[in-house]
Design an enzyme around this catalytic site. Structure first.
Site, PDB file in Angstrom:
ATOM      1  N   THR A  87     -18.930   9.298  26.115  1.00  0.00           N
ATOM      2  CA  THR A  87     -19.161  10.299  25.093  1.00  0.00           C
ATOM      3  C   THR A  87     -17.945  10.587  24.245  1.00  0.00           C
ATOM      4  O   THR A  87     -16.816  10.500  24.719  1.00  0.00           O
ATOM      5  CB  THR A  87     -19.593  11.603  25.784  1.00  0.00           C
ATOM      6  OG1 THR A  87     -20.796  11.342  26.428  1.00  0.00           O
ATOM      7  CG2 THR A  87     -19.685  12.769  24.846  1.00  0.00           C
ATOM      8  N   LYS A 118     -11.893  13.578  22.580  1.00  0.00           N
ATOM      9  CA  LYS A 118     -11.777  12.671  23.722  1.00  0.00           C
ATOM     10  C   LYS A 118     -12.695  11.468  23.515  1.00  0.00           C
ATOM     11  O   LYS A 118     -13.682  11.549  22.776  1.00  0.00           O
ATOM     12  CB  LYS A 118     -12.106  13.396  25.030  1.00  0.00           C
ATOM     13  CG  LYS A 118     -13.480  14.010  25.176  1.00  0.00           C
ATOM     14  CD  LYS A 118     -14.578  13.092  25.654  1.00  0.00           C
ATOM     15  CE  LYS A 118     -14.239  12.453  26.985  1.00  0.00           C
ATOM     16  NZ  LYS A 118     -15.311  11.448  27.303  1.00  0.00           N
ATOM     17  N   GLU A 161     -10.972   2.434  25.961  1.00  0.00           N
ATOM     18  CA  GLU A 161     -10.831   1.933  27.329  1.00  0.00           C
ATOM     19  C   GLU A 161     -10.252   0.518  27.342  1.00  0.00           C
ATOM     20  O   GLU A 161     -10.846  -0.418  26.813  1.00  0.00           O
ATOM     21  CB  GLU A 161     -12.189   1.976  28.032  1.00  0.00           C
ATOM     22  CG  GLU A 161     -12.588   3.409  28.406  1.00  0.00           C
ATOM     23  CD  GLU A 161     -13.996   3.537  28.946  1.00  0.00           C
ATOM     24  OE1 GLU A 161     -14.327   4.618  29.451  1.00  0.00           O
ATOM     25  OE2 GLU A 161     -14.760   2.562  28.856  1.00  0.00           O
ATOM     26  N   THR A 201     -11.854  12.208  30.048  1.00  0.00           N
ATOM     27  CA  THR A 201     -12.474  11.464  31.152  1.00  0.00           C
ATOM     28  C   THR A 201     -11.612  10.233  31.424  1.00  0.00           C
ATOM     29  O   THR A 201     -10.638  10.314  32.171  1.00  0.00           O
ATOM     30  CB  THR A 201     -13.929  11.063  30.846  1.00  0.00           C
ATOM     31  OG1 THR A 201     -13.993  10.404  29.586  1.00  0.00           O
ATOM     32  CG2 THR A 201     -14.833  12.271  30.830  1.00  0.00           C
ATOM     33  N   ASN A 211     -15.237  -0.271  33.398  1.00  0.00           N
ATOM     34  CA  ASN A 211     -16.662  -0.027  33.280  1.00  0.00           C
ATOM     35  C   ASN A 211     -17.524  -0.747  34.297  1.00  0.00           C
ATOM     36  O   ASN A 211     -18.715  -0.478  34.408  1.00  0.00           O
ATOM     37  CB  ASN A 211     -17.127  -0.347  31.859  1.00  0.00           C
ATOM     38  CG  ASN A 211     -16.657   0.734  30.918  1.00  0.00           C
ATOM     39  OD1 ASN A 211     -17.069   1.871  31.055  1.00  0.00           O
ATOM     40  ND2 ASN A 211     -15.755   0.382  30.022  1.00  0.00           N
TER      41      ASN A 211
END
Lengths: 479, 479
Positions: free
Chosen positions: A253, A231, A344, A205, A474
């Site tokens: 996730t 991932k 991230e 993702t 985010n």
């Protein structure tokens, strides 16, 4: 009370520009793997089914075991109360089939979470469509639901199930001899690096590189292989346990899949996985948020064990089992670390090492608290050796024994072999050489070591920093 | 394991520029208060002692009660295991003096935390120096240690104690008639708005405005006043309890001080404060990090009660006590909200309202988890109506009863009187009008309402968003 509304209406939005350090490129953490390093008896693919908007980006992965027996299967699932539909369905399949399975199907782009009864139907439809790709095994014509399913992406939106089903049924075992030809528009199932890589890409993702690793190991003189993909890269603070029957009516996730050609009994596979996950995926944090979809699946098809070979088992072959457990644990730690590495917006990869705890659970709890502190993580981003925040985070939770401040020590440990830097020794702060501290924390990787002085248990955690980029990613994920 | 070091050394730092929404100006949350609104019998000042580098910025606050009796005093202190020296010292003073005190001294710029035995000596020196400003009370010549002390700022550095002691002894009760004259270089003690404002400014660290409020109330036909100040704005996730004798050998921040001219017994004052703090300061979060220094102090000097007036008391005057408790709770909620309003980098002020919980503690726990979720908070910053993250945060913790997903509802409640927007109703997602959702979350203030459907208890929490500016402020706090 302050008259909030009237006042807030007078707020004027200001806009300014920050110069922000961004995450370094991490693409070199993905490299080709020789075809021979992958476990035998698996066919994989990754393709664009249309869950994601961008054309050509893989969003559907299919993994089939082609061994002549069903593979032993084990999994750990999120402990979040609001389990996504694929989690509920995979738990049911695993329990109903007593730890046997032959396929895994995964989509990215949509988590199929909080999607009500329709979401459950969609997950079951993915299972049935993938089941249909499998060749019936001798004497098992009645076998059903041999596929485990995983989804990752936005919560609360329904899957474009027709596109996914079309993607699944575009595949066929007949085209399995090799990977896709470059001219084919839909890549087919294969067993070489290209096929494994495409499957790994279908998991992604916000990940910036596919996470694929392989490992070779021996048990009783026989050689086996283990390979897997996972991932992240946000909503990463897993707490996963073995499958259990769901009690609820309904329910981004961490997803991971490990495939091996060793033969091991379902019960022992689950036991080894539960142990491994506690020390790997349950010991990482990107942002402290636990997903509704976290799932780690392992299949062991025994393809390298030979016909009629005895399965590895905790009770009948404890020695072989210990080797397998150790290999699986190290392998899952490798995979888990990749997720933190690609967290991230992450610019740092930090090991939090808590020692001297009364129990492993206490050590794990302290390491987790430090690893999720926003203040610790922003200091890491700022390369600020602010150990006071580490201590404040430690002291903010209760463990099974009271902390004794005069026994606590904190140090920064560089990973280049040079000396650690003590910051707090037995509760008394050291006069810190700030230049040396800066040197250590400006490295990409380093370790925070906390000694509690209360016992002999220790735990490791892996975390990253909190950057501007995390906020950007985010603050605007769905659009 | 991946060869971390070699790989990390190859990282190249990239630099890029984000355009970032910054926190709106909040200075209008501070406004003049009429002198007559402040409680009687207090003298205050705020001055630059030299803890902070920037000349003229107040970093030392002094509050004295001039009533003819010692004031009743109560406090709630951080439950962090690593209590700062001023917390340990104030706890000792309160316990030794059985809930009586006459002064408060506070410094900002340095937290005097994790400073070992020297830090304790420094905190005691601040107490003694402030004691020396007090006029001995009749028959109480032997009274000692009547001052409570608070510090906020960087952890692990020693106070510049000589500068602080010089600042304290620059003050004298003789100059109390009015506030400082503009020509005076050191502002003296006073009782007007200017003096209160200077004291409030001495509390500030990363706060963008002084937090000062006043309130008038009546008990039994008599009028009293309550005024107070507090500060945030980072490391804000307090969990404070009443004082207790310290068990450790040694031991930025929420600080607050409430002053009233009502007369109330020390025990009842503590009981009212503990109740109020649970529902105010212990129900806010800026970044989820609990400080080593969090302290709320309340003094009640009875200056408006008249000579020989009976003290309000929970047992002998339950009616008066209930009024006082209610007033104190509302007042501390006002002060607590100001801290969230001015949270580091905050652009949003969000009320998290959890209803239908089996117990108050459960409701509070769920509200706290939602309020500290990095993913919820970045979505708030991005004005993204990502309710899936709210649900994931809710489900990630265990409460006294299992969640039943089909009973959970989530809605956004605008504060302009228009209709709430249901997002999830009894576990089923609503088709959301995204334009309407955006409208609500683009407001400065709004409410997230979560109904658990498990009982009748509820709790409120106040939180802010996670912005680029938060990262900037905390990535580089010490330099």
């Amino acid at each position: 009370m302050a008259s909030k509304l009237t006042l807030s209406q007078t707020f004027k939005r200001l806009s300014s520009t920050f110069t922000a350090k961004t995450a370094p490129s991490k693409t070199h953490f993905h490299a080709p793997i020789p075809d021979s390093a992958f476990p035998q008896g698996y066919l994989l693919t990754g393709l664009h089914a249309g869950v994601k908007k961008k054309a050509g980006v893989p969003d559907l992965g299919i993994i089939l075991s082609t061994a002549s027996r069903p593979a032993s299967a084990a999994a750990c699932f999120t402990r979040n109360a609001f389990k996504a539909a694929p989690v509920i369905v995979s738990e049911e399949v695993l329990i109903a089939n007593k730890g046997k399975a032959r396929a895994v199907v995964v989509n990215s782009g949509c988590a199929n979470a909080v999607t009500g009864s329709e979401g459950l139907e969609d997950a079951w439809a993915m299972v049935r469509a993938t089941d249909a790709l499998l060749k019936p095994l001798q004497g098992e014509e009645g076998q059903k639901n041999e596929t485990l399913v995983m989804s990752t992406g936005v919560i609360g939106q329904r899957l474009p199930i027709d596109k996914i089903l079309a993607g699944i049924s575009s595949q066929s075992l007949k085209t399995t001899a090799s990977s896709s030809s470059p001219s084919s528009s839909t890549p087919s199932l294969g067993s070489n690096f290209d096929a494994w890589e495409r499957a790994a890409k279908a998991f992604m993702t916000t990940d910036t590189f596919p996470k694929l690793r392989a490992r070779t190991f021996s048990i009783g003189g026989k050689e086996y292989r283990m390979a897997g993909m996972d991932k992240g890269a946000g909503m990463i603070h897993p707490d996963m346990g073995p499958p259990r029957a769901s009690t609820g009516q309904l329910h981004a996730t961490l997803l991971g899949c490990v495939l091996t050609d060793a033969a091991i009994s379902p019960r022992s596979l689950q036991s080894a996985l539960t142990y491994a996950v506690d020390r790997s995926f349950n010991s990482i944090s990107v942002d402290g948020d636990m997903s509704t979809n976290d799932t780690i699946i392992v299949l062991a098809n025994g393809a390298a064990a030979g016909e009629g070979a005895k399965e590895i088992d905790e009770e009948t072959d404890p020695e072989g089992y210990e080797v397998f457990k150790k290999e699986l644990t190290e392998f899952t730690i490798d995979l888990a670390k990749l997720i933190v590495r690609d967290g991230e917006g992450a610019t740092k990869f930090v090991t939090v090492n808590v020692q001297g705890a009364p129990t492993y659970a206490d050590a794990h709890k302290v390491a987790s608290r430090i690893s999720t502190s926003a203040l610790v993580k922003t200091a890491l981003y700022g390369e600020d050796a602010n150990w006071g925040r580490i201590l404040a985070a430690t002291g903010s939770i209760a463990i099974s024994q009271d902390f004794i401040p005069s026994r606590v020590s904190v140090s920064f440990v560089p990973l280049d072999g040079s000396s650690p830097l003590p910051l707090l020794v037995n509760g008394e702060p050291r006069k810190v050489d700030e230049a040396r501290a800066s040197e250590i924390v400006s490295a990409e990787d380093f370790e925070i070591k906390v000694e509690l002085g209360l016992g002999s248990e220790s735990a490791q955690y892996w975390t990253c920093d909190f950057s501007y980029e995390y906020v950007r990613i985010n603050g605007d994920y769905r659009t």
